[in-house]
Design a protein around this motif. Structure first.
Motif, PDB file in Angstrom:
ATOM      1  N   THR A  66       0.841  -1.193   0.000  1.00  0.00           N
ATOM      2  CA  THR A  66       0.000   0.000   0.000  1.00  0.00           C
ATOM      3  C   THR A  66       0.877   1.244   0.000  1.00  0.00           C
ATOM      4  O   THR A  66       2.113   1.162   0.060  1.00  0.00           O
ATOM      5  CB  THR A  66      -0.891   0.032   1.249  1.00  0.00           C
ATOM      6  OG1 THR A  66      -0.056   0.167   2.424  1.00  0.00           O
ATOM      7  CG2 THR A  66      -1.711  -1.237   1.370  1.00  0.00           C
TER       8      THR A  66
ATOM      9  N   VAL B  43      -1.094  -6.202   0.754  1.00  0.00           N
ATOM     10  CA  VAL B  43      -2.327  -6.896   0.371  1.00  0.00           C
ATOM     11  C   VAL B  43      -1.978  -7.876  -0.746  1.00  0.00           C
ATOM     12  O   VAL B  43      -0.858  -7.870  -1.261  1.00  0.00           O
ATOM     13  CB  VAL B  43      -3.430  -5.914  -0.101  1.00  0.00           C
ATOM     14  CG1 VAL B  43      -3.829  -4.969   1.014  1.00  0.00           C
ATOM     15  CG2 VAL B  43      -2.964  -5.121  -1.330  1.00  0.00           C
TER      16      VAL B  43
ATOM     17  N   LYS C 221      -6.299  -2.463  -2.619  1.00  0.00           N
ATOM     18  CA  LYS C 221      -5.097  -1.629  -2.509  1.00  0.00           C
ATOM     19  C   LYS C 221      -5.422  -0.166  -2.786  1.00  0.00           C
ATOM     20  O   LYS C 221      -5.016   0.729  -2.036  1.00  0.00           O
ATOM     21  CB  LYS C 221      -4.025  -2.119  -3.477  1.00  0.00           C
ATOM     22  CG  LYS C 221      -2.828  -1.171  -3.584  1.00  0.00           C
ATOM     23  CD  LYS C 221      -1.769  -1.694  -4.517  1.00  0.00           C
ATOM     24  CE  LYS C 221      -0.877  -0.573  -5.039  1.00  0.00           C
ATOM     25  NZ  LYS C 221      -0.363   0.336  -4.027  1.00  0.00           N
TER      26      LYS C 221
ATOM     27  N   ASP D 159      -5.004   2.849  -0.212  1.00  0.00           N
ATOM     28  CA  ASP D 159      -4.131   3.968  -0.603  1.00  0.00           C
ATOM     29  C   ASP D 159      -4.865   5.298  -0.505  1.00  0.00           C
ATOM     30  O   ASP D 159      -4.322   6.297  -0.008  1.00  0.00           O
ATOM     31  CB  ASP D 159      -3.627   3.774  -2.036  1.00  0.00           C
ATOM     32  CG  ASP D 159      -2.556   2.708  -2.144  1.00  0.00           C
ATOM     33  OD1 ASP D 159      -2.034   2.286  -1.091  1.00  0.00           O
ATOM     34  OD2 ASP D 159      -2.239   2.298  -3.276  1.00  0.00           O
TER      35      ASP D 159
END
Length: 494
Positions: A127, A251, A259, A263
Motif C-alpha cells: 500500500t 495486500v 489496494k 491507498d
C-alpha cells in the motif's frame, strides 16, 4: 562470501555455537508459499469484516489493561470504521506465516511495520507507505557507561558500518534486516555473520536479548529501536545502516481495488491531525508508551490481564468457564472500571442491574469483589437455565452470554422463532443469533411465539462475538503467563 546461519536446534556451523542458547530449539521451518486467492474488496464488503494479521509488539498490537492498542491497530480500527467494516485481528510473530495467511485468504491485510523491498513486491502488493525510517544497529553501551566520558563511550561503540565485518548479528528470519546486511556485507567487502533466529522470535525479543547481554547485536527500524531504548537505557541505537526506507502494509497482488481503497484512505488520513496524533502516541511520547508496554497489565511486558485476575480466578471455580472468559466478559461490561455506571443504571465491574443488586443482596455494587460475586451467581443461574435446552457446552456459553446482556426471555423468543422457521434452536451463529437480530423488525417481534416483543438483537449478538474474540486474544497474547490449561478447552465441566 556472505555468512548466513539459521540458528535452530541443529547447529551446523561453529559460529552458531555461541548463540545456541539464544536460538529457537525447533528445526528450520520451510518457506511458506502460496498463490494468492481471489478475494477482492467487494467480497470483503459483502462479508462486512476486514481481517488483518498483525504481531504482538509495543507498536503493532498489544493489550493494555484489557484494551487493544498499537499504532498499526489504531490505524486499522480507524480505517475499518471509515470503510463501514468491522475489524478482525489475527496474530502471528512469524513473518513468513503472515505472508502465507495473506495469500491464502486467512487475512486481507498484513499490517506489520513492513519494509518495502524488491523481493517482497514479487509476493505481495504494498500500500501507500505510512512511515519512512532507517534501519539501525542495536548494541549495548559499555559497562559503567554512566561514569564514563562521552568520547570514551563513543570509542567503544560501532559507529561505522564497516566495523560490522566479522561480527555476529542476529536478525528476525524473513525480515528485511537480513537482506540489508547481505547487501552491506557486499558493500564493505567483508563477511558479516548473519544469524537468523527461526520461529516466533520477533524484533523486540531480539532487542531484549541485546539489552540482557545474551547476544551482541541486532538490527531494527529506528522508530522501534528508539521506543525500546527507553525500556533499556543501556542500549545504543544511534548507528544507521541504511537510508530511509518505506514502511507499508501489504495486500494480495490480485486485489487492486482493495489496494486502491487503502491507498486513498491513507492519503486522506495522513493529511489530518489525527494521523500525527496516532503516530506521536506510540513513537514520539516514548516515556508514556514505555509505561504502557512495560506495565504488569500489558501483553508485551506484563503478566496480568487486569487488576482483578485473582478475583476472576476465584469466582470462575463456581462456573463451567475459565477465568479468562470471565475477564473478557468483565472488560466488555465495564472496561475493568469498577466505578462505571451506564445510562441505564447498571453499575460496577460486572454492570449489575437494580434487579440483580436486590436479588443477590449486593451492598455495594461498585465494590469489585461484590460485583464479581453477584455477576458470577447470575451466570451460574443462567447456565442452569440453558442446561437442558442447549446440549453442547461451548454452544451453550453463547446463549448464557447473550442472556447476560439482553435477558434470557429475548433469547428464548429467538429460540422459538428458530424452531418455527426450521433452524437449529441449539446453535447460536446463523440460527438463534439471526432470529435475535430479526426481533427488531415488526414481522418477528409481533409473531405469536414471541413473548417479550421488540429487541435490538444486533447488540447482544455483537456482544457475544466481541467477548469470544477478546477471549481468543487474551489466551494468545498472555499464553506464556496464564495458568496451565488445555489450549483446546474453552468450557470445562464442573
Amino acid at each position: 562470501m556472505i555468512f548466513i546461519a539459521l540458528c535452530s536446534g541443529l547447529l551446523l556451523f561453529s559460529s552458531c555455537r555461541k548463540s545456541a542458547t539464544t536460538s529457537n530449539s525447533q528445526q528450520t521451518k520451510p518457506e511458506l508459499r502460496a498463490e494468492p486467492v481471489k478475494i477482492g474488496f467487494d467480497d470483503i464488503k459483502e462479508r462486512g469484516t476486514l481481517t488483518a494479521v498483525v504481531d504482538n509488539s509495543s507498536t503493532g498490537y498489544f493489550i493494555y489493561r484489557g484494551q487493544p492498542m498499537g499504532y498499526e491497530y489504531d490505524l486499522l480500527s480507524r480505517m475499518a470504521s471509515d470503510l463501514g467494516l468491522s475489524l478482525k485481528i489475527k496474530l502471528t510473530s512469524d513473518i513468513e506465516e503472515a505472508f502465507f495467511m495473506l495469500n491464502t485468504g486467512s487475512a486481507d491485510v498484513m499490517a506489520y511495520h513492513l519494509t518495502v523491498t524488491k523481493e517482497r513486491t514479487e509476493r505481495v502488493a504494498f500500500t501507500e507507505s505510512h512511515t519512512e525510517v532507517r534501519q539501525v544497529l542495536v548494541q549495548r553501551k559499555p559497562e559503567g557507561w554512566r561514569n564514563m566520558k562521552l568520547h570514551d563511550i563513543e570509542e567503544s561503540m560501532i559507529r561505522n558500518p564497516l566495523e560490522l565485518g566479522g561480527k555476529e548479528v542476529h536478525t528476525r528470519k524473513g525480515s528485511s534486516f537480513s537482506e540489508r546486511l547481505k547487501n552491506l556485507s557486499n558493500e564493505i567487502g567483508e563477511d558479516i555473520i548473519i544469524l537468523e533466529d527461526v520461529g516466533v522470535m520477533d524484533t523486540e525479543a531480539l532487542i531484549k536479548k541485546v539489552a540482557e547481554g545474551e547476544i551482541e547485536y541486532t538490527i531494527a527500524d529506528e522508530d522501534i529501536a528508539m521506543i525500546n531504548a527507553t525500556y533499556y537505557p543501556d542500549l545504543d541505537v544511534e548507528t544507521a545502516i541504511s537510508f530511509p526506507q518505506k514502511i507499508a502494509w501489504a495486500v494480495r497482488k490480485n486485489a487492486p481495488i482493495l489496494k486502491d481503497t487503502i491507498d486513498h484512505w491513507l492519503g486522506e488520513v495522513k493529511a489530518t491531525p489525527d494521523f500525527n496524533m496516532i503516530y506521536d502516541r506510540y513513537f514520539k511520547y516514548r516515556k508514556s508508551q514505555n509505561l504502557r508496554a512495560q506495565s504488569d497489565f500489558s501483553s508485551v511486558g506484563g503478566t496480568m490481564i487486569s487488576p482483578y485476575d485473582d478475583l476472576f480466578k476465584l469466582a470462575a471455580k463456581n462456573l463451567s468457564v475459565d477465568w479468562v472468559m470471565l475477564a473478557s466478559l468483565a472488560y466488555q461490561e465495564s472496561k475493568f472500571d469498577p466505578e462505571v455506571e451506564s445510562w441505564a443504571g447498571a453499575k460496577g465491574l460486572l454492570q449489575l442491574t437494580d434487579i440483580s443488586i436486590e436479588r443477590f443482596n449486593v451492598k455495594d455494587p461498585f465494590d469489585p469483589e461484590e460485583s464479581i460475586e453477584a455477576g458470577t451467581e447470575f451466570l451460574e443461574w443462567l447456565e442452569g437455565y440453558w442446561a437442558d435446552k442447549v446440549s453442547d457446552p461451548k454452544e451453550r456459553l453463547k446463549f448464557v452470554l447473550g442472556s447476560y446482556n439482553v435477558g434470557q426471555g429475548h433469547v428464548m423468543d429467538a429460540v422459538k422463532l428458530t424452531k418455527k422457521y426450521g433452524g437449529n434452536p441449539e446453535v447460536w451463529d446463523g440460527n438463534v443469533a439471526d432470529y435475535l437480530i430479526a426481533k427488531s423488525t415488526e414481522k418477528y417481534y409481533t409473531d405469536p411465539v414471541v413473548q417479550f416483543g421488540y429487541c435490538r438483537g444486533d447488540e447482544p449478538v455483537n456482544y457475544v462475538k466481541k467477548i469470544f474474540e477478546r477471549y481468543d486474544q487474551y489466551k494468545t497474547l498472555f499464553a506464556k503467563n496464564l495458568e496451565a490449561q488445555s489450549d483446546s478447552t474453552l468450557v470445562t465441566s464442573r
